[in-house]
Motif scaffolding. Structure first.
Motif, PDB file in Angstrom:
ATOM      1  N   ASN A 242      30.388  24.760  40.572  1.00 54.26           N
ATOM      2  CA  ASN A 242      31.552  24.056  41.111  1.00 54.26           C
ATOM      3  C   ASN A 242      32.053  24.802  42.343  1.00 54.26           C
ATOM      4  OD1 ASN A 242      31.976  23.324  37.857  1.00 54.26           O
ATOM      5  ND2 ASN A 242      32.348  21.684  39.323  1.00 54.26           N
ATOM      6  N   ALA A 243      32.013  24.097  43.454  1.00 55.64           N
ATOM      7  CA  ALA A 243      32.465  24.719  44.706  1.00 55.64           C
ATOM      8  C   ALA A 243      33.911  24.345  45.014  1.00 55.64           C
ATOM      9  CB  ALA A 243      31.544  24.301  45.843  1.00 55.64           C
ATOM     10  N   THR A 244      34.541  23.563  44.124  1.00 53.28           N
ATOM     11  CA  THR A 244      35.949  23.201  44.319  1.00 53.28           C
ATOM     12  C   THR A 244      36.840  24.321  43.762  1.00 53.28           C
ATOM     13  OG1 THR A 244      35.590  21.841  42.376  1.00 53.28           O
ATOM     14  CG2 THR A 244      35.812  20.689  44.450  1.00 53.28           C
ATOM     15  N   ALA A 245      38.109  24.268  44.123  1.00 56.01           N
ATOM     16  CA  ALA A 245      39.013  25.395  43.875  1.00 56.01           C
ATOM     17  C   ALA A 245      39.193  25.758  42.399  1.00 56.01           C
ATOM     18  CB  ALA A 245      40.370  25.096  44.495  1.00 56.01           C
ATOM     19  N   GLY A 246      39.101  24.750  41.517  1.00 57.44           N
ATOM     20  CA  GLY A 246      39.297  25.029  40.099  1.00 57.44           C
ATOM     21  C   GLY A 246      38.354  26.090  39.567  1.00 57.44           C
ATOM     22  N   ALA A 247      37.190  26.199  40.191  1.00 57.06           N
ATOM     23  CA  ALA A 247      36.202  27.172  39.733  1.00 57.06           C
ATOM     24  C   ALA A 247      36.693  28.609  39.900  1.00 57.06           C
ATOM     25  CB  ALA A 247      34.895  26.986  40.491  1.00 57.06           C
ATOM     26  N   ALA A 248      37.649  28.809  40.797  1.00 56.19           N
ATOM     27  CA  ALA A 248      38.155  30.171  41.003  1.00 56.19           C
ATOM     28  C   ALA A 248      38.740  30.715  39.703  1.00 56.19           C
ATOM     29  CB  ALA A 248      39.205  30.189  42.098  1.00 56.19           C
ATOM     30  N   CYS A 249      39.382  29.839  38.940  1.00 59.46           N
ATOM     31  CA  CYS A 249      39.982  30.268  37.670  1.00 59.46           C
ATOM     32  C   CYS A 249      38.906  30.447  36.610  1.00 59.46           C
ATOM     33  CB  CYS A 249      41.017  29.246  37.218  1.00 59.46           C
ATOM     34  SG  CYS A 249      42.429  29.193  38.327  1.00 59.46           S
ATOM     35  N   VAL A 250      38.097  29.418  36.433  1.00 56.53           N
ATOM     36  CA  VAL A 250      37.052  29.465  35.407  1.00 56.53           C
ATOM     37  C   VAL A 250      36.093  30.626  35.666  1.00 56.53           C
ATOM     38  CG1 VAL A 250      35.192  28.150  34.322  1.00 56.53           C
ATOM     39  CG2 VAL A 250      37.187  26.951  35.229  1.00 56.53           C
ATOM     40  N   GLY A 251      35.715  30.785  36.916  1.00 50.54           N
ATOM     41  CA  GLY A 251      34.678  31.766  37.251  1.00 50.54           C
ATOM     42  C   GLY A 251      35.180  33.184  37.392  1.00 50.54           C
ATOM     43  N   SER A 252      36.497  33.372  37.243  1.00 45.27           N
ATOM     44  CA  SER A 252      37.018  34.741  37.348  1.00 45.27           C
ATOM     45  C   SER A 252      37.781  35.153  36.098  1.00 45.27           C
ATOM     46  CB  SER A 252      37.952  34.863  38.555  1.00 45.27           C
ATOM     47  OG  SER A 252      39.136  34.121  38.326  1.00 45.27           O
ATOM     48  N   GLY A 253      38.268  34.146  35.352  1.00 45.69           N
ATOM     49  CA  GLY A 253      39.078  34.473  34.182  1.00 45.69           C
ATOM     50  C   GLY A 253      40.537  34.688  34.534  1.00 45.69           C
ATOM     51  N   VAL A 254      40.940  34.175  35.692  1.00 46.16           N
ATOM     52  CA  VAL A 254      42.348  34.259  36.104  1.00 46.16           C
ATOM     53  C   VAL A 254      42.941  32.849  35.932  1.00 46.16           C
ATOM     54  CG1 VAL A 254      43.877  34.602  38.092  1.00 46.16           C
ATOM     55  CG2 VAL A 254      41.956  36.167  37.703  1.00 46.16           C
ATOM     56  N   ALA A 255      44.048  32.740  35.237  1.00 41.36           N
ATOM     57  CA  ALA A 255      44.599  31.422  34.903  1.00 41.36           C
ATOM     58  C   ALA A 255      45.173  30.705  36.124  1.00 41.36           C
ATOM     59  CB  ALA A 255      45.693  31.588  33.853  1.00 41.36           C
ATOM     60  N   PRO A 256      45.171  29.344  36.099  1.00 37.66           N
ATOM     61  CA  PRO A 256      45.704  28.572  37.235  1.00 37.66           C
ATOM     62  C   PRO A 256      47.136  28.951  37.605  1.00 37.66           C
ATOM     63  CG  PRO A 256      44.604  27.116  35.682  1.00 37.66           C
ATOM     64  CD  PRO A 256      44.600  28.478  35.056  1.00 37.66           C
ATOM     65  N   SER A 257      47.926  29.349  36.611  1.00 37.70           N
ATOM     66  CA  SER A 257      49.329  29.676  36.895  1.00 37.70           C
ATOM     67  C   SER A 257      49.476  30.897  37.815  1.00 37.70           C
ATOM     68  CB  SER A 257      50.085  29.892  35.580  1.00 37.70           C
ATOM     69  OG  SER A 257      49.316  30.698  34.721  1.00 37.70           O
ATOM     70  N   TRP A 258      48.398  31.648  38.004  1.00 34.78           N
ATOM     71  CA  TRP A 258      48.482  32.796  38.927  1.00 34.78           C
ATOM     72  C   TRP A 258      48.143  32.417  40.365  1.00 34.78           C
ATOM     73  CZ3 TRP A 258      51.150  36.761  37.698  1.00 34.78           C
ATOM     74  CH2 TRP A 258      51.101  37.338  36.418  1.00 34.78           C
ATOM     75  N   ILE A 259      47.656  31.207  40.574  1.00 36.76           N
ATOM     76  CA  ILE A 259      47.170  30.856  41.917  1.00 36.76           C
ATOM     77  C   ILE A 259      48.319  30.312  42.772  1.00 36.76           C
ATOM     78  CG2 ILE A 259      45.515  29.436  43.242  1.00 36.76           C
ATOM     79  CD1 ILE A 259      44.117  31.484  41.385  1.00 36.76           C
ATOM     80  N   THR A 260      48.451  30.885  43.963  1.00 38.66           N
ATOM     81  CA  THR A 260      49.530  30.488  44.864  1.00 38.66           C
ATOM     82  C   THR A 260      49.147  29.292  45.725  1.00 38.66           C
ATOM     83  OG1 THR A 260      49.761  32.874  45.147  1.00 38.66           O
ATOM     84  CG2 THR A 260      51.185  31.491  46.496  1.00 38.66           C
ATOM     85  N   GLY A 261      47.889  29.216  46.094  1.00 27.60           N
ATOM     86  CA  GLY A 261      47.501  28.118  46.977  1.00 27.60           C
ATOM     87  C   GLY A 261      46.022  28.129  47.299  1.00 27.60           C
ATOM     88  N   VAL A 262      45.620  27.052  47.950  1.00 27.11           N
ATOM     89  CA  VAL A 262      44.207  26.879  48.299  1.00 27.11           C
ATOM     90  C   VAL A 262      44.098  26.568  49.789  1.00 27.11           C
ATOM     91  CG1 VAL A 262      42.092  25.585  47.786  1.00 27.11           C
ATOM     92  CG2 VAL A 262      43.811  25.903  45.985  1.00 27.11           C
ATOM     93  N   ILE A 263      43.234  27.291  50.455  1.00 31.17           N
ATOM     94  CA  ILE A 263      42.999  27.042  51.882  1.00 31.17           C
ATOM     95  C   ILE A 263      41.575  26.532  52.054  1.00 31.17           C
ATOM     96  CG2 ILE A 263      42.901  28.080  54.188  1.00 31.17           C
ATOM     97  CD1 ILE A 263      44.864  30.221  53.224  1.00 31.17           C
TER      98      ILE A 263
END
Ligand code: GDP
Ligand code: IMO
Ligand code: MG
Length: 435
Positions: A242-263
């Motif tokens: 998955n090259a979309t932003a959601g993968a950042a959480c799944v692929g790192s183990g950091v929950a979505p609530s920690w993400i400030t934004g997507v560029i």
């Protein structure tokens, strides 16, 4: 708190490496979370070019910690080649890089199966990077993959490699008629990799969460691009992650609530490497000119990239899927000399304008891009660092891209070097990171 995800908003090679390197100074940690060494992220510092495939681009900033998360598929051979390249250039990697113990491994049989499968597809081949990425992800979701942590249990490693090599050899020999692989040799090689990798391996999810809780900032470095996403892209002409932003959480183990934004990073035009539909592809002189001026040859494989005009439909689809706070337009300078510039603002199919980005390959191949033609600025922007100095027509063009994608433009890139960048002072990114 500022934990930001950088994604490619087109078909990859948008200039993510350059922008990650640029932003890295504002972060403590840079993390890769999907893909593998199919990525080729170019960073140019004072004219010296580095191409990173697996190690996060943040490694070039002294003092930044880098993470290869569990969502990445890791080829140890490629990793050590990259490590050698960086160390030879005097970059401090040891002590600054952590590899997830849960990341899946790419083995020689993945490359062999991919090569055979691609050949067997003939005209329908995907045009992969031949790195074994797809077969490694297949084994992961098939629940028979080997992970980094498995390198440290010699008995289990031996057993699994022998079992899997036997299976893959059956496939390679009987289905594709290729030569078999030697399990003993693979086992010996991977056991050694385990010893060499040990110093880098940790539970990166634990590490990242601990750091974020302490107030450290993480920049998530996406690989590939949204249209290559296995779920949302131009399937089957996509990559296997998955090259979309959601993968950042799944692929790192950091929950979505920690993400400030997507560029999202997008070129001022469009390119694609490999097979698959590309509605705005410009064959002939225009495509050749873009390729020549943009030096559009793959950073991983050296293949000429297919080139065409900015695709407002595809990039808007990306902006929605990733809910982009901001977009960075790169390679504006490549369009400097064009008399007329086209921008695709819609797709027409069988006489009607489509409302959505179509899922069917046949439809995407048949759509007629609806173009808006604008006069080019025909004056140099290469290397510019100041928005006010841009030609009015270039500013109009940027505004048009921003309007079409309904996304604010934060930065503009006017050349490969760190310095060749315009930061828009009132933009979301500038407000979030620079004030
Ligand atoms: P990535 O995979 O998204 O990191 O992008 P690549 O590194 O594969 O491809 C981008 C190419 O464009 C690299 O060769 C960069 O050095 C180059 N590049 C990045 N930004 C600019 C720019 O604004 N202008 C020009 N001329 N080249 C750029
Ligand atoms: P970066 O991170 C552009 C393309 C390949 C092929 C398809 C599947 O540098 O933007 P794969 O080897 O992943 O199974 O190939 O995806 N592809 C890329 N195209 N940039 C990339 O990465 C790519 N990584 C894979 O060309 O069409
Ligand atoms: Mg690339």
């Amino acid at each position: 708190m500022a934990n930001i995800v950088i994604i490619g908003a087109q078909w990859g090679d948008e200039g993510k490496g350059k922008i990650v390197d640029l932003l890295a100074e504002k972060f403590d940690i840079v993390a890769r979370y999907q893909g593998g060494h199919n990525a080729g992220h170019t960073v140019t510092i004072d004219g010296k070019q580095f191409i990173l495939h697996l190690i996060p681009s943040g490694i070039l900033h002294g003092g930044r910690l880098c993470v290869i998360g569990p969502g990445v598929v890791l080829d140890p051979k490629a990793f050590f080649e990259e490590l050698d390249m960086l160390e030879e250039a005097g970059i401090q990697v040891r002590g600054n890089l952590y590899i997830s113990n849960r990341a899946h491994l790419i083995l020689p049989y993945h490359r062999a199966v991919e090569k055979a499968a691609e050949e067997a597809r003939g005209a329908k081949k995907i045009g992969t990077t031949s790195r074994g990425i797809g077969p490694a992800y297949e084994d992961k979701t098939g629940r028979r993959g080997l992970r980094v942590v498995d390198l440290f249990d010699a008995e289990n490693l031996r057993e699994t490699i022998f079992e899997l090599t036997r299976e893959k050899n059956c496939l390679i020999q009987s289905l594709y008629g290729g030569p078999p692989l030697d399990a003993r040799q693979i086992y010996k090689e991977y056991l050694q990799y385990g010893q060499r990798l040990k110093e880098f391996v940790v539970d990166t999810a634990f590490f990242l969460n601990d750091q974020i809780r302490q107030g450290k900032r993480v920049l998530f470095e996406g690989a590939q691009g949204t249209l290559l996403d296995v779920d949302h892209g131009t399937y089957p002409y996509v990559t296997s992650s998955n090259a979309t932003a959601g993968a950042a959480c799944v692929g790192s183990g950091v929950a979505p609530s920690w993400i400030t934004g997507v560029i999202g990073i997008a070129k001022a035009y469009t390119t694609r490497v490999g097979g698959g539909p590309f509605p705005t592809e410009a064959n002939g002189t225009i495509g050749d000119e873009i390729r020549r001026r943009g030096a559009e040859y793959g950073a991983s494989t050296g293949r000429p990239r297919r080139c065409g005009w900015f695709d407002g439909v595809a990039t808007s689809y990306s902006a929605v899927l990733n809910n982009l706070q901001a977009i960075v337009i790169t390679k504006l300078d490549v369009l400097d000399e064009f008399e007329q510039i086209l921008v695709c603002t819609g797709y027409e199919y069988r006489g009607c304008q489509l409302k959505e980005f179509p899922p069917e390959i046949k439809v995407l191949e048949a759509v007629k891009p609806m173009y808006k033609s604008v006069p080019g600025w025909q004056s140099p922007t290469a290397g510019m660092q100041d928005y006010d100095g841009l030609p009015v027509r270039a500013k109009d063009y940027l505004k048009m891209l921003s309007d079409i994608t309904r996304t604010e433009c934060s930065f503009i890139s006017t050349g490969p070097d760190r310095e060749h960048t315009i930061v828009l002072p009132d933009s979301w990114t500038a407000r979030t990171l620079y004030q």
